[in-house]
Every structure is written in C-alpha cells, then in structure tokens.
Design an enzyme around this catalytic site. Structure first.
Site, PDB file in Angstrom:
ATOM      1  N   TRP A 198       0.855  -1.184   0.000  1.00  0.00           N
ATOM      2  CA  TRP A 198       0.000   0.000   0.000  1.00  0.00           C
ATOM      3  C   TRP A 198       0.899   1.245   0.000  1.00  0.00           C
ATOM      4  CZ3 TRP A 198       0.011   4.120   3.288  1.00  0.00           C
ATOM      5  CH2 TRP A 198      -0.996   5.075   3.077  1.00  0.00           C
TER       6      TRP A 198
ATOM      7  N   ASP B 259     -14.167   1.672  -5.390  1.00  0.00           N
ATOM      8  CA  ASP B 259     -13.075   1.312  -4.478  1.00  0.00           C
ATOM      9  C   ASP B 259     -13.213  -0.133  -4.007  1.00  0.00           C
ATOM     10  OD1 ASP B 259     -10.822   1.696  -2.939  1.00  0.00           O
ATOM     11  OD2 ASP B 259     -11.582   3.481  -1.920  1.00  0.00           O
ATOM     12  N   MET B 260     -12.148  -0.680  -3.443  1.00  0.00           N
ATOM     13  CA  MET B 260     -12.153  -2.049  -2.908  1.00  0.00           C
ATOM     14  C   MET B 260     -11.008  -2.105  -1.904  1.00  0.00           C
ATOM     15  SD  MET B 260     -10.868  -5.373  -3.133  1.00  0.00           S
ATOM     16  CE  MET B 260     -11.471  -7.028  -3.204  1.00  0.00           C
ATOM     17  N   ASN B 261     -11.368  -1.985  -0.610  1.00  0.00           N
ATOM     18  CA  ASN B 261     -10.349  -1.656   0.384  1.00  0.00           C
ATOM     19  C   ASN B 261      -9.829  -2.777   1.261  1.00  0.00           C
ATOM     20  OD1 ASN B 261      -9.497   1.076   0.165  1.00  0.00           O
ATOM     21  ND2 ASN B 261     -11.566   1.698   0.712  1.00  0.00           N
TER      22      ASN B 261
ATOM     23  N   ASP C 188     -16.137  11.865  -2.241  1.00  0.00           N
ATOM     24  CA  ASP C 188     -15.537  10.581  -1.855  1.00  0.00           C
ATOM     25  C   ASP C 188     -16.330   9.936  -0.722  1.00  0.00           C
ATOM     26  OD1 ASP C 188     -13.141   8.695  -0.967  1.00  0.00           O
ATOM     27  OD2 ASP C 188     -12.535   9.579  -2.873  1.00  0.00           O
ATOM     28  N   ASP C 189     -15.691   9.096   0.021  1.00  0.00           N
ATOM     29  CA  ASP C 189     -16.295   8.319   1.112  1.00  0.00           C
ATOM     30  C   ASP C 189     -17.034   9.223   2.112  1.00  0.00           C
ATOM     31  OD1 ASP C 189     -16.829   6.291   2.839  1.00  0.00           O
ATOM     32  OD2 ASP C 189     -14.740   5.739   3.220  1.00  0.00           O
TER      33      ASP C 189
ATOM     34  N   ARG D 108     -10.112  -2.929   8.060  1.00  0.00           N
ATOM     35  CA  ARG D 108     -10.696  -1.584   7.992  1.00  0.00           C
ATOM     36  C   ARG D 108     -12.173  -1.657   8.432  1.00  0.00           C
ATOM     37  NH1 ARG D 108     -11.782   3.089   3.577  1.00  0.00           N
ATOM     38  NH2 ARG D 108     -10.674   4.737   4.642  1.00  0.00           N
TER      39      ARG D 108
ATOM     40  N   ASP E 140      -2.687   5.591  -3.053  1.00  0.00           N
ATOM     41  CA  ASP E 140      -3.091   6.580  -2.049  1.00  0.00           C
ATOM     42  C   ASP E 140      -1.937   7.510  -1.712  1.00  0.00           C
ATOM     43  OD1 ASP E 140      -5.702   5.887  -1.797  1.00  0.00           O
ATOM     44  OD2 ASP E 140      -5.441   4.614  -0.036  1.00  0.00           O
TER      45      ASP E 140
ATOM     46  N   CYS F  49     -10.245   1.717  -8.222  1.00  0.00           N
ATOM     47  CA  CYS F  49      -9.429   2.077  -7.054  1.00  0.00           C
ATOM     48  C   CYS F  49      -9.450   0.861  -6.139  1.00  0.00           C
ATOM     49  CB  CYS F  49     -10.071   3.278  -6.355  1.00  0.00           C
ATOM     50  SG  CYS F  49      -9.257   3.772  -4.823  1.00  0.00           S
TER      51      CYS F  49
HETATM   52  C1  GLA Z   1      -9.356   4.290  -0.135  1.00  0.00           C
HETATM   53  C2  GLA Z   1      -9.054   5.081  -1.390  1.00  0.00           C
HETATM   54  C3  GLA Z   1      -8.955   6.535  -1.067  1.00  0.00           C
HETATM   55  C4  GLA Z   1     -10.245   7.008  -0.436  1.00  0.00           C
HETATM   56  C5  GLA Z   1     -10.553   6.168   0.790  1.00  0.00           C
HETATM   57  C6  GLA Z   1     -11.925   6.484   1.340  1.00  0.00           C
HETATM   58  O1  GLA Z   1      -8.275   4.282   0.721  1.00  0.00           O
HETATM   59  O2  GLA Z   1      -7.872   4.620  -2.007  1.00  0.00           O
HETATM   60  O3  GLA Z   1      -8.678   7.298  -2.214  1.00  0.00           O
HETATM   61  O4  GLA Z   1     -11.283   6.919  -1.372  1.00  0.00           O
HETATM   62  O5  GLA Z   1     -10.525   4.780   0.492  1.00  0.00           O
HETATM   63  O6  GLA Z   1     -12.242   5.723   2.437  1.00  0.00           O
END
Ligand code: GLA
Length: 729
Positions: free
Chosen positions: A194, A473-475, A361-362, A438, A543, A521
């Site tokens: 990351w 996104d996919m975290n 965003d989020d 997360r 990021d 993302c």
């Molecule tokens: C991930 C994305 C970021 C942002 C956050 C939001 O980490 O890579 O750019 O969107 O999620 O929670």
C-alpha cells in the site's frame, strides 16, 4: 499479418514478431503442439522446423516430458516444470494428456464469455489460430487460441476446456498461457505494498522457479499480474523484451522456470493454490486472457505496444477516446467531515480555477462519520446532504461541474442495515471468526442475488443523483474464503467466481450508464490491472500522492499501462502519507503526467497559489491530448538516480518532464537525451530556442536547476516541463 499453416508447422507473423509452433508425435501416439520460436519477425513462406529428438536430446537421460517446449503442458506426466492444465477424472489421478485433433485459422477473434479481453473493431485487425486438442480418456476438448494483432507487436492467448463426457471433470490447474523460450532470461516484475505500488525489480536468471502472484482475491498491491523477460543487455531503449500481462483482477500466479538445460518456461493465469473447479458434463471453462508483447526496441518499445493496445483495444466506451476531465476530489480536503455547504464552497473555488469534475468521496451514505460502518447502505446521509444527492448534483451541475461519487460496492460493514438483514451475504467460513479489515467484510460477489443487489442499488443512485463519474473502491483482501452458495466440493471455485461476479456487475453498470466515467481504485492501486481497464479507463494509482514517491509509482505503472489510465492528484503539503513538503510545480508536473486532478481544499489556498493552480489547469487542458493519446517514453529512471525524466510525443509536439529529487552543490547541469523524435527542427515554446531532432537525441536538453549557485537554485524536489513544437521537417 499472416498465419501460415501446413501439416506440422504453424507460423504466425506480422511486421513486428513471429510465433512458430510445430506438431510433435509422442511415444504414446499423441501429437502435441510445441512452441518453437517466439520473437522478432521471421521471413514468411514455406519453411519447416527440424523435428526435435525427444529421447536423446543433448545426451540426456531425462524423459521427453521434462525437455520439450510444449505449447500447453499438462500435469501428471513427469513434466517437472510448471504445467498449464491438469484435469482429474473419475480415476482421481492427475494424468492429463492432450493430443492435436484439428486447427482453424480465422480473421478477427472470439470474445471471452463473462471475462474482460482485448478486442478488434474489424476482423482484419487480427487473425486467430485455434488448436483443438483432445484428452480422449477424459472426454475433454481444449481450445488453445492465439490471436495475433495485425499492426501491433501483441498476441492474446487463452484456453477453453469443455467436458464432452458423461462424468464430471475436476480442473486443478487452468492457466492462460505457456511461453517457451530457449536460454536464460532476466526477469522484471512490479512489486510493492500500500502506498508503494508497482516498484520495478529486475532479477538475474536462476535455475528453478521464480514466481509472483496474489492469493488476496485482488490482483494486489504486492504484485502486479505482469512479468517481463529480458536479455542481460536489454535497456529502456534497445534489446529484446517479452512482456506478459494477465487480463485479470483476481488472485493469480506467474511462474518463470529455468531448467538445467537453460530452457525457460513461463506459465501464468489464475492462482493455482486451492483452485479446484468442477466441470459438469456439457460445461466449459474459459481461462482469462494473457497478453504477450514482444519488443526488440527495449523496454520502452514493449511498454508502447502494451499502452496503445490497452488505450485502443482494451478500454471501451465513450470515455475511451474522450479527454478526461480535470477533477477535484474532497477526500484529503475533508475526509468524513463535510456537509453540502462545505462541499459547495470547495466546488465553487475549484470551478473558478478551471476544474471540470467534482468528486464526492467516502462518507456520503448511511451514517458514516468514520470507516467503521454503513458500507452496503448506499443511501445518502441526510444529516450531511439534506437535499440528498439530487440537490447536490443539481447545484454542482448549475455551477457547470460534473458530479462524481465514491462507492465501495463489494463491501459490507458489520454495522450496517444490509448486514443486519443479510448476515450471510459476506464471504465467511462456517464456525470461524469473521475477520474484519478496515472494520469491514467482503460481500460474496459469487452469489447472483448479491450481484443483483449491488447492480440495482448503484444503478438507482447513479440515476437519481445524475452521476457523471464513479470511483469504484475495494479496500480489503480476502480472509475466510468460503461461500454459502457453493457446495463443499466447489469451495475452491470461490476466488474466480467472486471475480466473475464483480465483472458481471461492472458489465451491467457500464452498459446501463454508458455516459458515466468509471475510475477503478483499491486502497489506492491494489487492483491496477487490465481486467479493470476493460470496464474503467482510468485507475487511481496509489493513495500515496507525494510527488517524489509518485515518480517511482508512476514510472513502474507505465511498464504495461498507459498514462491515460494513471490517475494522479496534486495534494496538500505536508503530504498526508509521508509528511514531505514539495512545491506546487513538482506536484503539478507529476500529476499532469497522468489523468490530472486535485485532492485538497482549493478554497483554503492563498490567492497566489490559486493563481498558480489556475495556470496549471489551463496548461494541462492544452497538453491533455498529447498526455492521453501521445507516445510515452521513459528517459531517466527514478530507481537509478536523483533524476527522473519522461517524454510524451505527439504529431508535432513533444513534452519532456524532468524531475530532480535532491539539489546538490557544485554539480554540472544535467542533460537529458530525448528519444525517437520524428525528424525535424524543434522550437522550445518557452524560450524560443531551436534544436535539430538529432541534436536533441544525441546531445540532449541541458537543464539549469541552479546548482552552481545553490542559494539561487530551485532546491530540492524541482521539476521542469519543456514543450517543443516541430516547426520544420
Ligand atoms: C481508499 C481510497 C482513497 C479514499 C478512501 C476512502 O483508501 O484509495 O482514495 O477513497 O478509500 O475511504
């Protein structure tokens, strides 16, 4: 381009490369295709390969299966190198033996059901050689397809396995390609973590196996599904390179094996660890596609072939060729702490400076004030957005901005209405703890009802909010890899079924909302791969938006991927990931080298900074066509020194970006040699100086970073953009 086939030899060639295959009779009577050559173009016409003596080769006592360069090596037969396909039948053993039955040559190519792949727009753009290979004992038919593009140094390869019998077959290995080359090779791959994605690593040849891969359910931050084999003397500008990239976004394996006779075999495709797929009678299994590029013009030549193929015949839709909007993303400007008024304040400032797209965003949905809840509940949080998405959308559109929205569609928070309603919808293993990462779990995207929920929910929000752009996104990565939907014997199918489900949803949403620009993302750049590019023409690269860190990330990313896919933002200082303070120029120049945007509160900047931002945006809009459609060339590597440089070449314009990480006293001004310029006289658009293209290539541009008089110089983290116009041929 031609595919020349006679009784035993097959020669695929275009102006850039050749692939030669021949049929070989084995002692058991089976006939197998061998890969005899893959490299620079050979003359076309009648020629015959020499039969290989499989018994006494080089005086060896080894069995033929351990020596021959099989085009599709199978398991259970004494081939001790990595194999491509293993099928278990009712007898339970892994012995898999394919024999040539027939072949077909046709214009164009077939698409791959349910999977992303490169494509053609007219049949004459490519030609396909398809072998039908049969394992009679298993009643299995295997189609091995090689598609050669007419005007590109690129081949697309895949396998399709069909069960023609009455008994189920079990696939324990089904890779996309096998490449056989004589001789040892150095290997280049892209590794990371990351915030440090796709760093370049070059390793010397080694007897035995070098393997990279991911078991994470995503192609991953750690390894990209890309490998390149090179000669020791291959550089960015000269020498041979064979690049392999999987058009796939899930767990994968790429294995490079060098045997005791220095023959090299590369096998790549779905991750084989734990893979077990039941093929019922009448069913078939299509592997993902592998793209193979050959270059005798060094690594840049290889990258340019990948980049133009992906830009033109992998990315799709309206936004494939359109200029991408300059965006402002609110994430690092506000994190979760915003309301409509605050967002509009930032949006107004952004619009005044030339931004074209505002991305929320989020944090806009459920009750998400931190990352510990609400994923899955995709309805606007009326505390923050009292008029919902439609009100914010209307106001942004009235300002003349497009409106983009963040989703993390594959996830579910344990603290969410969706989880309370459907606690079984996440990936999990009965009786085991559900590990959060997360604070979230992963939706079981292999299940059709989950796919449908995601498709319908997102589709509704896209329509109601008149959304122009989606950040997908996919975290987090897989743990407890189990699915309620699949019977016990089929649990080994889950990682691939998950990705097929994700692709099904992406296909449905992009088809239903063709005007929407989608950006991939995954915790930054954790799923930057050709599979995603088929649905989304740009991907957030990392990021980590620090300008110095981004040099390496974007340099490595460009090995297979085009700058038009590499999303890059100017962010605030001190940088939020590494706390470094860099100037606005270098942050701008680095981000302008991809799909450009800002991720900070532009309304909080000083007037002087805002003026500079407006100038950056105006400049980007001018150079955007060359950045997005021009030819990209890496000139100086940030992995090798203090300088980094790259070049974008358009029809009559050339852009050269040069970055100096640290300033040193008493150093000569660096000079940077340009590469592969269309011949002519070039004028520097800023100082008016004229240079012959040969001068620019052999002597180069000399750059004054002011090191001779340090007090007056640029200091650390400096950059230059040199714009040249061809004024005379
Ligand atoms: C991930 C994305 C970021 C942002 C956050 C939001 O980490 O890579 O750019 O969107 O999620 O929670």
């Amino acid at each position: 381009m031609s595919i020349h086939a006679d009784q035993t030899d097959f020669h695929l060639s275009n102006p850039f490369m050749s692939l030669v295959l021949s049929l070989h009779s084995m002692v058991d009577g089976s006939v197998t295709p061998l890969m005899r050559y893959m490299g620079a173009r050979l003359p076309t016409g009648d020629f015959h390969t020499q039969p290989l003596d499989d018994h006494e080769q080089q005086g060896s006592f080894d069995l033929p299966d351990t020596l021959l360069p099989f085009a599709c090596p199978t398991g259970g037969h004494g081939d001790n190198r990595p194999t491509q396909l293993t099928l278990l039948g009712g007898d339970g053993n892994s012995c898999t033996r394919l024999s040539y039955r027939s072949h077909a040559v046709y214009a164009g190519r077939k698409s791959l059901a349910g999977l992303p792949a490169t494509y053609v727009e007219a049949p004459e753009e490519a030609e396909t050689l398809e072998f039908l290979l049969v394992d009679e004992l298993r009643n299995a038919e295997v189609r091995l397809r090689y598609t050669l593009f007419a005007h590109r140094a690129a081949l697309a390869v895949s396998l399709e396995i069909a069960n023609k019998g009455q008994e189920p077959l079990i696939l324990t290995e089904a890779a996309s390609l096998c490449l056989s080359l004589p001789g040892p090779y150095e290997m280049i791959h892209l590794y990371g973590a990351w915030g440090r994605e796709r760093w370049v690593e070059r390793t010397p040849p080694m007897h035995g196996e070098r393997a990279i891969g991911s078991k994470r359910g995503a192609s991953s931050h750690e390894h990209n599904p890309f490998v390149c084999l090179v000669r020791p003397d291959t550089t960015e500008f000269s020498g041979e390179a064979w690049g392999i990239n999987l058009v796939y976004s899930g767990s994968f394996t790429l294995r490079v094996h060098q045997d005791a006779y220095d023959q090299t075999r590369l096998v790549g495709g779905l991750a084989c660890d734990g893979f077990r797929w039941t093929l019922s009678p009448g069913e078939s299994f299509q592997t993902p596609e592998a793209v193979l590029v050959y270059s005798d013009r060094g690594l840049n030549g290889m990258s340019q072939s990948f980049q133009s193929l992906y830009r033109e015949r992998l990315c799709r839709g309206l936004w494939r060729d359109r200029e991408r909007p300059v965006l402002l993303n609110n994430w690092e400007a506000t994190y979760f702490d915003f309301n409509e008024e605050k967002l509009l304040g930032i949006a107004k400032a952004a619009k005044a400076l030339g931004v074209e797209l505002f991305v929320l965003d989020d944090g806009w949905f459920g009750r998400r004030d931190s990352d510990n809840c609400s994923l899955g509940d995709w309805t606007p949080d009326l505390r923050k957005l009292p008029g919902g998405l439609s009100s914010l959308s209307r106001k942004l559109h009235e300002l003349g901005l497009m409106f983009g929205l963040w989703f993390e569609p594959e996830m579910i928070s344990p603290d969410s209405d969706l989880y309370r309603l459907h606690p079984d919808w996440c990936l999990h293993a009965p009786g085991r703890h559900r590990t959060t990462s997360r604070n979230q779990l992963i939706l079981d995207m292999s299940r059709p009802q989950v796919q449908d929920y995601v498709t319908e929910t997102l589709s509704r929000q896209l329509a109601e909010g008149s959304i122009d752009y989606v950040k997908w996104d996919m975290n987090r990565n897989f743990t407890e890899i189990g699915s309620l939907e699949l019977e016990p014997s089929r649990q080994g199918e889950l990682p691939h079924r998950y990705i097929l489900g994700v692709y099904r949803v992406m296909e449905a949403l992009t088809a239903r909302h063709p005007q929407v620009l989608f950006e991939g993302c995954s915790g930054g750049g954790g799923r930057f791969d050709p599979g995603i590019l088929y649905y989304m023409p740009q991907i957030w690269a990392s990021d980590n938006s620090d300008a110095v860190e981004r040099l390496k990330i974007q340099y490595g990313t460009s090995f297979p991927y085009p700058p038009s896919a590499i999303s890059a933002h100017v962010s605030a200082i001190p940088n939020h990931q590494v706390r470094r303070k860099t100037g606005l120029d270098i942050r701008g120049h680095v981000a302008m080298s991809g799909v450009f945007g800002y991720e900070l509160d532009l309304s909080a900047m000083s007037l002087e900074e805002q003026t500079r931002v407006a100038a950056q945006i105006a400049l980007y809009k001018e150079i955007r066509p060359i950045i997005q459609h021009g030819t990209f060339t890496r000139l100086l590597s940030p992995f090798e020194g203090n300088l980094c440089a790259w070049q974008f070449t358009g029809q009559d314009h050339v852009l050269v970006f040069v970055f100096q990480v640290l300033q040193h006293a008493a150093k000569l001004f660096p000079s940077v040699k340009l590469h592969d310029l269309p011949q002519g006289i070039y004028q520097d658009m800023d100082n008016g100086l004229r240079h012959d293209s040969r001068f620019l290539e052999r002597v180069g541009l000399t750059l004054d970073f002011g090191a001779a008089v340090p007090a007056q110089g640029d200091g650390d983290f400096s950059s230059r953009l040199i714009r040249l116009t061809r004024c005379q041929e």
